[in-house]
Scaffold this motif. Structure first.
Motif, PDB file in Angstrom:
ATOM      1  N   VAL A  60       0.130  10.544   0.642  1.00  0.00           N
ATOM      2  CA  VAL A  60      -0.644   9.643   1.495  1.00  0.00           C
ATOM      3  C   VAL A  60       0.272   8.636   2.188  1.00  0.00           C
ATOM      4  CG1 VAL A  60      -2.473   7.902   1.554  1.00  0.00           C
ATOM      5  CG2 VAL A  60      -2.680   9.891   0.035  1.00  0.00           C
ATOM      6  N   SER A  61       1.254   8.103   1.452  1.00  0.00           N
ATOM      7  CA  SER A  61       2.113   7.046   1.998  1.00  0.00           C
ATOM      8  C   SER A  61       2.939   7.515   3.186  1.00  0.00           C
ATOM      9  CB  SER A  61       3.045   6.517   0.905  1.00  0.00           C
ATOM     10  OG  SER A  61       3.978   7.499   0.511  1.00  0.00           O
TER      11      SER A  61
ATOM     12  N   ILE B 259       0.833  -1.203   0.000  1.00  0.00           N
ATOM     13  CA  ILE B 259       0.000   0.000   0.000  1.00  0.00           C
ATOM     14  C   ILE B 259       0.871   1.257   0.000  1.00  0.00           C
ATOM     15  CG2 ILE B 259      -1.668   1.340   1.347  1.00  0.00           C
ATOM     16  CD1 ILE B 259      -2.835  -1.323   2.313  1.00  0.00           C
ATOM     17  N   ARG B 260       1.933   1.231   0.804  1.00  0.00           N
ATOM     18  CA  ARG B 260       2.841   2.388   0.860  1.00  0.00           C
ATOM     19  C   ARG B 260       3.436   2.713  -0.504  1.00  0.00           C
ATOM     20  NH1 ARG B 260       5.165   4.508   5.317  1.00  0.00           N
ATOM     21  NH2 ARG B 260       7.098   4.792   4.146  1.00  0.00           N
TER      22      ARG B 260
ATOM     23  N   VAL C 270       0.173   3.914  -3.185  1.00  0.00           N
ATOM     24  CA  VAL C 270      -0.566   5.166  -3.002  1.00  0.00           C
ATOM     25  C   VAL C 270       0.360   6.358  -3.244  1.00  0.00           C
ATOM     26  CG1 VAL C 270      -2.125   4.094  -1.350  1.00  0.00           C
ATOM     27  CG2 VAL C 270      -0.088   5.277  -0.526  1.00  0.00           C
TER      28      VAL C 270
END
Length: 733
Positions: free
Chosen positions: A636-637, A628-629, A632
């Motif tokens: 955001v990350s 996810i990091r 995105v």
């Protein structure tokens, strides 16, 4: 140690921690610090920031902006022999002792090693400048102090104190001892135990710490000049040193040293003051102050008034500190109290908290699951990046660099700036012959193959031979990935060696000890190779000769092979409870590494009930969070926690997480009030706090060896317990 929470390992000039605390890896990532925190050598608070800043400056130079090298055009570049001065190595030796003590203390407490590059470069500059000023005042100065000499000092110091981390004193080496083995009923027989002794430790380090320096030397031009790998930590360190040697930089450096000195003294005095209230008893003193309440204290949540970890929190990036605190809340605030209620159901109620078949098993193995998930994800990521970059390089024969980022591809058709032309010229001038590198590798490998099995009979000569055959390839992958991303995965390769060689040797032939020893061999080879390339990048940007850089790295490594074991031995003799849970020096990574080795030879049979299921969940969670990091947007990350950092407090508690969070709050407020001053002086203030508290260990150790005990025990009781004590005392009167 490159920068990190080294660094690496304490890497080199920008490195990270270990498994549970992979400071080196975290540090290299610029996220927290094997582990090789952010690059403190630069105002940027993370590796990416440092790399971006360095790239921006190079782009400005190429576009005709003010040139770094034109500012030094009037200063002749000394020869490689002139860069290697006696005063440089005298200063390097004393700084290496200072920083080895600091790193050893950090390594034996939580394992988080912040970047100390800025302190090494700054203090090296300060002390040699004092030296030259004093000699100049009496008219005896023959050679001025140059940025090349400053680079040599920084390289030598970092190479030396880096061994206080990569030497395994808080991880694989201590994990061999009977104290750590006693925590488990598995593999605690004589063939899986080797207690620390000063002689064999020094010999082992000399055998395994140099070979990595020779493995990738022939590729230095390819990786630095042709591929233009960034090495953000090495780049940031170079710009720091270049800045010191300008009039404005020298003025700022004096102010930074003053700040460092002020907080050094305050931190040292505070350590001395606290000592009076400890009475040499674990439960006494400010470090056991239940500042958040007695129930929180019982779950290891409290502020222990440690200047060291407040300083570490000021050096690490905000997301690292928040991630560590979240991990502490998740483990000690939620999971461990819930699992403790299953005592007698999931595990025997008769087991001590330190037994791996009880609560300790959940703490250790769930932390390992997070660490392995994070490490494997990043190994695969770096491997894919490396493969794609190499493929692109082969396809674009006219390209002189690798696609480090989508918008930063430089080809041979791009104009060559004055800075780049000057640096390329001097970097290729002093060649290190390929036959010296190859011959050195072969000779050291041959000696190691014959002698390492004498230290560890469980490892046979053919095990070491196989390790040395594959080591250059792994070293290249690590050095290349570190150049692209500033992430050194040295401890991940060490863990892979634990599993591979432990399973190969087998449980019945001392596989646990063999795996730990193989881990030490692999970590030293892979880590020093990446560190050396980072140093070459620093030397490239400061016009330091590759030959002088290589020699200073060799000399620094030789210093570290003696200094680090001696410092460890001082701790080991002065504080007899090293490695014991909840002691002053719990060395959490030792238990983690030994548990990994046991897992490698015994499989999952050593895990308590339902622990494997929870490990699967946390292993998958680490991969998902990392994915996810990366997917995105960056805006955001940067708010998504880092799994490796979250795993750090699982085993030892939340107290240092509270300290580090206090540090990050101080830095955050300072940045809001005055960003320029915070960026300029926060690393110096933090380094002063770390150095002062760290160096207090030396007189504290001497007092302990002399059997001098503090006169007062300051201890805290709950109101109920206090009433019972009062009632008991009344019956005695």
């Amino acid at each position: 140690m490159a920068t990190a929470t080294h660094g690496e390992a304490p890497g080199s000039n920008g490195a990270e921690g270990v498994e549970m605390v992979e400071a080196n890896e975290l540090r290299r990532r610029g996220k927290p610090g094997d582990g090789r925190a952010a690059s403190a050598a630069s105002p940027a608070r993370d590796g990416a920031g440092a790399g971006a800043g360095a790239g921006a400056e190079e782009d400005e130079a190429a576009a005709g902006a003010p040139s770094v090298e034109r500012a030094f055009a009037g200063q002749p570049v000394p020869s490689w022999r002139e860069q290697l001065t006696v005063r440089a190595f005298v200063v390097s030796f004393f700084l290496a002792v200072l920083f080895s003590i600091i790193v050893m203390k950090l390594n034996l407490t939580t394992g988080i090693i912040p970047s100390l590059n800025i302190s090494a470069g700054l203090l090296g500059f300060f002390f040699v400048r004092l030296w030259t000023k004093a000699i100049e005042s009496v008219g005896l100065l023959k050679q001025p102090f140059t940025r090349q000499e400053n680079t040599v000092i920084q390289t030598c110091v970092v190479a030396s104190y880096g061994l206080a981390f990569s030497g395994g004193f808080g991880s694989y080496l201590l994990a061999m001892s009977d104290k750590i083995a006693a925590m488990s009923t598995e593999a605690n027989d004589a063939q899986n135990i080797k207690n620390p002794q000063l002689g064999w430790i020094i010999g082992f380090l000399f055998l395994v710490s140099f070979i990595g320096l020779f493995g990738l030397v022939p590729l230095r031009k390819v990786m630095i000049v042709d591929y233009k790998l960034t090495y953000p930590s090495g780049t940031a360190t170079a710009y720091l040193i270049n800045g010191f040697h300008t009039p404005q930089g020298a003025k700022l450096a004096r102010k930074q040293v003053k700040k460092l000195g002020t907080f050094f003294v305050l931190s040292f005095v505070w350590g001395f003051f606290q000592w009076f209230y400890t009475a040499n008893i674990e439960e006494c003193g400010f470090q056991k102050f239940p500042s958040l309440g007695m129930q929180a204290f019982d779950n290891r949540f409290y502020f222990d008034f440690s200047p060291t970890y407040v300083g570490v929190g000021m050096i690490c990036s905000h997301i690292v500190n928040v991630s560590i605190l979240l991990g502490a809340i998740l483990s000690w605030g939620i999971m461990w109290p819930l699992i403790a209620k299953k005592k007698g159901i999931w595990f025997s109620a008769d087991l001590a908290d330190t037994n791996l078949h009880g609560m300790q098993g959940y703490r250790v193995f769930m932390a390992i699951a997070l660490i392995l998930g994070d490490g494997i994800y990043n190994v695969l990521k770096i491997s894919i990046l490396t493969a794609v970059s190499l493929r692109s390089q082969l396809k674009k024969s006219n390209a002189s660099t690798l696609p480090i980022s989508d918008d930063a591809i430089v080809t041979d058709t791009a104009p060559v700036s004055y800075d780049e032309e000057r640096r390329n010229e001097l970097f290729t001038k002093d060649q290190i012959p390929w036959y010296v590198a190859l011959g050195g590798y072969v000779v050291i490998a041959a000696i190691s193959i014959g002698t390492v099995p004498q230290i560890f009979p469980q490892l046979k000569w053919y095990h070491i031979l196989v390790a040395y055959i594959f080591a250059p390839l792994l070293a290249f992958c690590n050095a290349y990935g570190s150049g692209l991303t500033d992430w050194s995965l040295v401890t991940t390769y060490g863990k892979l060696a634990i599993f591979a060689f432990g399973a190969w040797v087998g449980a019945s032939h001392g596989g646990v000890l063999a795996g730990l020893a193989a881990c030490g061999v692999m970590m030293n080879i892979v880590g020093t190779a990446a560190d050396l390339m980072g140093d070459f990048k620093t030397g490239y940007l400061t016009l330091a000769s590759p030959r002088s850089m290589f020699i200073s790295q060799v000399i620094g490594t030789a210093m570290g092979c003696v200094i680090a074991p001696c410092v460890f031995w001082l701790f080991y003799k002065a504080f007899g409870n090293i490695g014991v849970d909840r002691s002053e020096y719990p060395a959490p990574n030792a238990a983690v590494f030994r548990s990994m080795a046991i897992l490698g030879v015994d499989g999952f049979s050593s895990l308590p009930k339902n622990c494997l299921t929870l490990c699967y969940v946390f292993f998958a969670a680490a991969i998902v969070i990392n994915l996810i990091r990366d997917l995105v947007p960056k805006k955001v990350s940067r708010f998504i926690p880092i799994p490796m950092a979250m795993a750090i407090p699982f085993y030892i508690g939340a107290y240092f997480a509270v300290d580090m969070f206090v540090g990050t709050v101080i830095l955050f407020v300072w940045q809001r009030l005055d960003r320029a001053k915070a960026d300029a002086f926060a690393p110096a203030v933090a380094s002063g706090m770390i150095c002062g508290d760290g160096i207090w260990v030396l007189p504290q150790s001497l007092l302990a060896l002399a059997k001098v005990k503090p006169p007062i025990c300051m201890k805290f009781l709950s109101r109920t317990m206090n009433d019972k004590v009062d009632a008991f005392l009344t019956t005695l009167s």
